[in-house]
Motif scaffolding. Structure first.
Motif, mmCIF file in Angstrom:
data_model
loop_
_atom_site.group_PDB
_atom_site.id
_atom_site.type_symbol
_atom_site.label_atom_id
_atom_site.label_comp_id
_atom_site.label_asym_id
_atom_site.label_seq_id
_atom_site.Cartn_x
_atom_site.Cartn_y
_atom_site.Cartn_z
ATOM 1 N N TRP A 17 37.838 69.850 79.975
ATOM 2 C CA TRP A 17 39.047 70.643 79.809
ATOM 3 C C TRP A 17 38.767 71.646 78.711
ATOM 4 N N PRO B 113 47.679 69.456 74.511
ATOM 5 C CA PRO B 113 46.405 70.172 74.624
ATOM 6 C C PRO B 113 46.629 71.637 74.998
ATOM 7 N N HIS C 163 49.523 63.719 82.035
ATOM 8 C CA HIS C 163 49.859 63.092 80.755
ATOM 9 C C HIS C 163 50.579 61.784 81.075
ATOM 10 N N VAL D 212 42.330 65.885 74.709
ATOM 11 C CA VAL D 212 42.391 65.171 75.982
ATOM 12 C C VAL D 212 41.636 63.859 75.788
ATOM 13 N N PHE E 145 45.592 60.685 78.875
ATOM 14 C CA PHE E 145 45.501 61.592 80.015
ATOM 15 C C PHE E 145 44.611 61.043 81.111
ATOM 16 N N LEU F 111 45.652 67.721 85.175
ATOM 17 C CA LEU F 111 45.509 66.804 84.050
ATOM 18 C C LEU F 111 46.871 66.170 83.846
#
Length: 152
Positions: free
Chosen positions: A75, A38, A134, A86, A91, A132
């Motif tokens: 986001w 992202p 992953h 996202v 995520f 955020l």
């Protein structure tokens, strides 16, 4: 006879150049591989009608009530549009208190969760971080960035 030798030598050189060109085109070191990460420039957190934007240059204060608060996140790309890459599958939004135990975060999706605020009186605040995460790659794609949580 001299022409025949010259023709063979030129043919060998031409074939060698073609083979070298084909070999270099098949290299595994292709720097132009697509990047599916992202492209996040900022995050907008919303609690009720209160909304703040957090970025590397903005560390705002989020006003929340004591007790349980539903939090949503968007986001955002640099142009202010929502980053669609996202997803809930890959995520998760993470919020953590910097020190102390006044905040408890429970994620309900990649963009939402519940923030329980205990131990903060009206007018008190605490430092928190947001990121955020992953899940598959086990790293933060954005953050952690600081912000303040305040009980008005």
């Amino acid at each position: 006879m001299l022409a025949s030798v010259s023709f063979r030598r030129n043919s060998i050189i031409a074939l060698t150049l073609v083979a070298l060109g084909a070999f270099s085109a098949c290299s595994n070191d292709d720097p132009a591989e697509p990047d599916n990460e992202p492209e996040i420039a900022s995050l907008r957190l919303t609690v009720g009608s209160n909304s703040v934007t957090i970025s590397t240059t903005q560390s705002p204060t989020l006003d929340v009530a004591a007790g349980s608060n539903s939090v949503t996140a968007e986001w955002l790309k640099a142009d202010g549009t929502v980053e669609s890459r996202v997803t809930d599958a890959e995520f998760e939004l993470r919020i953590a208190q910097v020190t102390g135990t006044d905040l408890v975060w429970t994620a309900t999706s990649a963009r939402a969760g519940t923030l329980v605020v205990t131990g903060l009186a009206a007018g008190a605040s605490t430092a928190a971080r947001v990121s955020l995460f992953h899940k598959e790659e086990q790293h933060d794609d954005f953050g952690p960035l600081s912000f303040t949580v305040r009980v008005p």
